[in-house]
Scaffold this motif. Structure first.
Motif, PDB file in Angstrom:
ATOM      1  N   UNK A 140      39.747  34.314  32.823  1.00  0.00           N
ATOM      2  CA  UNK A 140      41.069  34.931  33.418  1.00  0.00           C
ATOM      3  C   UNK A 140      40.989  35.655  34.611  1.00  0.00           C
ATOM      4  N   UNK A 141      41.832  35.402  35.565  1.00  0.00           N
ATOM      5  CA  UNK A 141      41.716  36.289  36.813  1.00  0.00           C
ATOM      6  C   UNK A 141      42.195  38.004  36.374  1.00  0.00           C
ATOM      7  N   UNK A 142      42.087  38.610  37.279  1.00  0.00           N
ATOM      8  CA  UNK A 142      42.357  39.952  37.193  1.00  0.00           C
ATOM      9  C   UNK A 142      43.802  40.115  36.811  1.00  0.00           C
ATOM     10  N   UNK A 143      44.806  39.192  37.295  1.00  0.00           N
ATOM     11  CA  UNK A 143      46.084  39.563  37.073  1.00  0.00           C
ATOM     12  C   UNK A 143      46.530  38.970  35.677  1.00  0.00           C
ATOM     13  N   UNK A 144      45.580  37.943  35.162  1.00  0.00           N
ATOM     14  CA  UNK A 144      45.971  37.504  33.852  1.00  0.00           C
ATOM     15  C   UNK A 144      45.360  38.567  32.812  1.00  0.00           C
ATOM     16  N   UNK A 145      44.439  39.174  33.028  1.00  0.00           N
ATOM     17  CA  UNK A 145      43.789  40.230  32.276  1.00  0.00           C
ATOM     18  C   UNK A 145      44.909  41.385  32.188  1.00  0.00           C
TER      19      UNK A 145
END
Length: 319
Positions: free
Chosen positions: A216-221
């Motif tokens: 996951x990228x930071x936005x998804x997290x």
């Protein structure tokens, strides 16, 4: 008369020495998850570590649990020998009488106190190499097994919605226990599972068919509102980079009914034997001081004594 008194005193002292080991023995019930799960196996490992680490003074009996909510609910009827596992978020809900605890509040919930963290429930989105999926966007049109009724299934479904995939993937109607076999024969392109890492079913899938565990990228997290967790490169066969995913912290709890000395010994013995447990089960390697920040409620005074001795910083809210 004097000699008789000396004999009685000596006999009493000898009796006390003989009886001392029995008095020193502490018995604890550890309630975790259903038999056959990784969390039940962790309970068995903790039981063995407590016995070995305490020289037999701490005897932990592992009891099968029916889920984290039930583990919390049983606090109402249990005594000072009860240790159970659950996510800290559920303790907060119980103490606030919210969600699944609405209308079921009890003063006993306010007496729950943390001892130590155990491996977190860690999300894995596992895709076969044959599927060619390298990101969540690539999952469109693929067949995914979520399982039924578990935290992983609910969380997986939530993430598909958050990441714009609702209605764009085919959800397989099968149990998670069939995931690896279904992946091998091409019935599915991937599966979602939540558990400690390394996850046994992911280890098996990676070794037998080759898989990609999605990051996951930071936005998804941030969208998931869960705790960020990194699975180190090399954890699974063919994994040459870190995997960024999410987790739900899990903690071992007791209540204020447990005496401080027992809580101290349990906590001390756990941390002092954790490295040895990791030698036989890699999931313990993921438990370190960094997980202490996931304990959002109060820690048992006996456990606090150990953390102060060990120089492990605690927050004001944990005290």
């Amino acid at each position: 008369m004097f000699d008789a008194l000396k004999w009685i005193a000596g006999a009493a002292a000898a009796g006390a020495m003989i009886a001392a080991p029995a008095w020193a023995e502490t018995r604890v019930t550890y309630k975790s998850a259903k038999a056959g799960t990784s969390y039940y196996q962790m309970g068995v490992q903790i039981s063995e570590a407590m016995k070995a680490g305490s020289g037999g003074d701490i005897i932990v009996t592992v009891e099968e649990g029916q889920g984290s909510v039930q583990n919390v609910m049983e606090v109402r009827a249990r005594g000072g020998d009860y240790v159970f596992t659950t996510p800290p978020s559920l303790v907060g809900l119980a103490q606030g009488g919210k969600a699944m605890f609405e209308g079921k509040g009890d003063p006993a919930f306010d007496e729950i106190r943390a001892l130590f963290p155990i491996p977190s429930l860690t999300m894995h989105f596992v895709m076969s190499e044959a599927s060619g999926v390298k990101s969540f966007a690539d999952m469109e049109g693929k067949t995914i097994l979520l399982g039924k009724g578990s935290f992983g299934a609910r969380e997986g479904e939530k993430y598909l919605g958050l990441f714009g995939l609702e209605g764009k993937v085919n959800i397989a109607d099968a149990e998670l226990s069939n995931a690896v076999a279904a992946l091998k024969n091409g019935q599915i392109d991937g599966f979602v599972t939540a558990g400690s890492w390394p996850a046994p079913n992911v280890v098996e899938a990676a070794a037998s068919t080759g898989v990609t565990v999605l990051s996951l990228d930071d936005d998804q997290v941030a969208q998931t509102k869960r705790t960020r967790l990194v699975i180190p490169a090399g954890t699974y066969a063919g994994q040459d980079a870190d995997i960024v995913t999410t987790s739900l912290p899990v903690v071992a709890y007791a209540t204020t009914k447990m005496d401080d000395e027992t809580a101290y010994q349990l906590t001390k013995t756990f941390w002092e034997n954790k490295a040895k447990m990791a030698e036989s089960a890699a999931w313990w390697a993921g438990v370190d001081e960094g997980l202490m920040s996931t304990i959002t409620g109060k820690i048992h005074p006996g456990a606090i004594r150990y953390y102060k001795e060990a120089g492990i910083a605690l927050t004001e809210g944990q005290m």
